[in-house]
Structures are given as structure tokens and as C-alpha cells.
Scaffold this motif. Structure first.
Motif, PDB file in Angstrom:
ATOM      1  N   ALA A 126      -5.746 -20.502 -13.787  1.00  0.00           N
ATOM      2  CA  ALA A 126      -6.574 -19.658 -12.933  1.00  0.00           C
ATOM      3  C   ALA A 126      -5.696 -18.533 -12.431  1.00  0.00           C
ATOM      4  N   GLN A 127      -6.282 -17.385 -12.133  1.00  0.00           N
ATOM      5  CA  GLN A 127      -5.483 -16.240 -11.731  1.00  0.00           C
ATOM      6  C   GLN A 127      -6.036 -15.594 -10.472  1.00  0.00           C
ATOM      7  N   ALA A 128      -5.115 -15.096  -9.669  1.00  0.00           N
ATOM      8  CA  ALA A 128      -5.486 -14.279  -8.509  1.00  0.00           C
ATOM      9  C   ALA A 128      -4.639 -13.030  -8.562  1.00  0.00           C
ATOM     10  N   GLN A 129      -5.141 -11.935  -8.015  1.00  0.00           N
ATOM     11  CA  GLN A 129      -4.367 -10.712  -8.140  1.00  0.00           C
ATOM     12  C   GLN A 129      -4.700  -9.712  -7.049  1.00  0.00           C
ATOM     13  N   PHE A 130      -3.742  -8.831  -6.757  1.00  0.00           N
ATOM     14  CA  PHE A 130      -4.040  -7.580  -6.084  1.00  0.00           C
ATOM     15  C   PHE A 130      -3.506  -6.489  -6.991  1.00  0.00           C
ATOM     16  N   SER A 131      -4.069  -5.303  -6.877  1.00  0.00           N
ATOM     17  CA  SER A 131      -3.725  -4.234  -7.794  1.00  0.00           C
ATOM     18  C   SER A 131      -3.152  -3.071  -7.006  1.00  0.00           C
ATOM     19  N   LEU A 132      -1.961  -2.638  -7.407  1.00  0.00           N
ATOM     20  CA  LEU A 132      -1.253  -1.600  -6.685  1.00  0.00           C
ATOM     21  C   LEU A 132      -0.475  -0.763  -7.684  1.00  0.00           C
TER      22      LEU A 132
END
Length: 269
Positions: free
Chosen positions: A25-31
Motif C-alpha cells: 500500500a502507498q501513501a504520498q505527498f507531492s512536492l
């Protein structure tokens, strides 16, 4: 002062493997972070400043925490960050603009930092990272725990008269990305990190002419690193090709302001 100008759009993803089903499973923030690395210089007692541009990629406002960290470049080319001060750390010389930050989508935020070596500092390369992480832990469907993600922007500061001194320490054939690849061992006896650059000419077992480029892995002072020579067709640096051994490789690689390393090696299984 030198500054790496390349733009890195970094989507930081932390994967968590469920113990029960084995599904990732994956979690992310994008910057977006620009530049991904700094190479600066200053003199003892003089302050050097620079700016990291941070662009938040999501519609909702992003909340971030920022801090400095020490880091270790491991033999497998991975980086281990440390919140604790490592021996010889120069982080006490570093000041960052703030430790918490909210960014709206769109226009980049210019995050400032500065480094001030004490007046009696001997020639040394100061190395640290500016760490950026989401203030709120990310979550993902089906994951029973919150996940964290962070970006480390690497900073090198040459204080005084420092420079790498790179020398060839051996060669071998190793598997890189599933392919047998010529590799050179490079030793750094200087007092600053170095990288190899340039092109080499090669002729493989079929008589095919190839160009080879060294990997851009940094070689830190006192270290010996294995640097892969990646082959491509002459004039096409974007497409790598498999090498048919044995291969003879000749030419010269550059490092530092004026250093060079002659290469004349035959690689055979």
C-alpha cells in the motif's frame, strides 16, 4: 559559489507491506524541490546563503516540518539520515528560516538557509541535509497505520581551500540493473567530495564502437567507491546498451576544477 540548477519534481512515496496479505500500500505527498542538491563555497567566518524552491502540488494547502540532519553515504549508495549530531558535524553552523511551513498550490515558496563557519575553521567540507516532511502523517486505503514521507536536500559547503583528489584503484565486472557492467574503483584522498564526468571510447567483443559514461555517484573524502561505466551508442546518451565482453575502454575522465583520470582498461569475464 556553485549551485546545482536542475529541477527535481519529487513525489515522495513510502510503501508499507501488510503482514497479512503481502500487498503493498502507498501513501504520498507531492512536492517539487529545486534544486535537489547544493554545492556552495565560503571562507571561515563568512556567511553563505541560498534558497530552496518548494512547490506544493496538491489543491489543499500543505503543511510541512523542516529541520537539518546529518547523513551517511553507505557502501550500497543509500543514504542514512541522522537527527543526532554525528562526529565532526557542521550543523551547529547552519540556520534555517523556519521549522514549520504552510504552502498553497502554485507559486513556489523560497525557503532560505545559511551557513556560517567559525573564523578559526580549518579547510573542510561541510555536509548536511535539509529535511522536509509532511506535518500530518499520510494515510492510504487498507493501511492500518499512518505513514510518513520526507525529502532530504543534500548540501555541500566547501570551507576554505578544499578539493577532491581522485585516483583509479582497480576495475571489475559487476551486475548493474541486471546487466554485466564494467566498473572502476575510485579512491578519494582529498578533503572534498568528487564526481567523475566525461565520455570514454570502447570496443566490445563484436567490434562495435561504444561510448561509456561514468555514474554520477559522489566519492566522499577518504572513501573508495565503485563507479559503473554505462555504455551507449555513440551520439545517443539516452539509450543504454548491453556490453559484449571482453571490452577495451580508453579515454580520460574529468573531476574537480582541473583534475583528470586516464583510463585504459580491458574488461573480461
Amino acid at each position: 559559489m556553485m549551485r546545482r540548477s536542475a529541477l527535481a519534481v519529487v513525489a515522495v512515496v513510502v510503501a508499507f507491506f501488510l503482514l497479512t496479505g503481502g500487498r503493498p500500500a502507498q501513501a504520498q505527498f507531492s512536492l517539487a524541490v529545486s534544486p535537489p542538491r547544493f554545492e556552495l563555497s565560503t571562507r571561515p567566518g563568512e556567511r553563505v546563503r541560498d534558497v530552496i524552491e518548494l512547490t506544493h502540488r496538491e489543491s489543499a494547502t500543505g503543511s510541512y516540518k523542516l529541520k537539518t540532519a546529518d547523513w551517511i553515504f553507505k557502501p550500497d549508495a543509500s543514504v542514512e539520515f541522522s537527527d543526532e549530531l554525528l562526529p565532526g558535524s557542521c550543523r551547529p553552523w547552519v540556520a534555517i528560516e523556519r521549522r514549520e511551513l504552510s504552502i498553497t498550490s502554485g507559486r513556489p515558496y523560497r525557503f532560505r538557509f545559511e551557513v556560517t563557519p567559525p573564523p578559526d575553521t580549518p579547510p573542510v567540507e561541510c555536509r548536511f541535509a535539509v529535511m522536509i516532511e509532511g506535518k500530518e502523517a499520510a494515510t492510504a486505503p487498507g493501511v492500518p497505520v499512518a505513514l510518513g514521507a520526507r525529502i532530504g536536500v543534500i548540501v555541500y559547503v566547501a570551507v576554505g581551500d578544499v578539493a577532491p583528489v581522485l585516483e583509479l584503484a582497480g576495475s571489475a565486472i559487476q551486475t548493474v540493473d541486471g546487466r554485466p557492467t564494467p566498473v572502476i574503483r575510485v579512491r578519494n584522498t582529498g578533503n572534498a567530495h568528487g564526481r567523475l564526468a566525461g565520455f570514454l571510447s570502447g570496443t566490445d567483443a563484436s567490434g562495435t564502437a561504444l561510448e561509456l559514461q561514468p555514474g554520477t555517484t559522489p566519492i566522499l573524502p577518504g572513501e573508495t567507491r565503485e563507479i559503473a561505466l554505462l555504455a551507449n551508442k555513440p551520439g545517443d546518451t539516452e539509450t543504454s546498451v548491453a556490453v559484449r565482453f571482453p571490452i577495451t575502454i580508453k579515454g580520460k575522465l574529468e573531476w574537480g576544477r582541473s583534475g583528470s583520470m586516464p583510463i585504459d582498461q580491458r574488461f573480461a569475464p
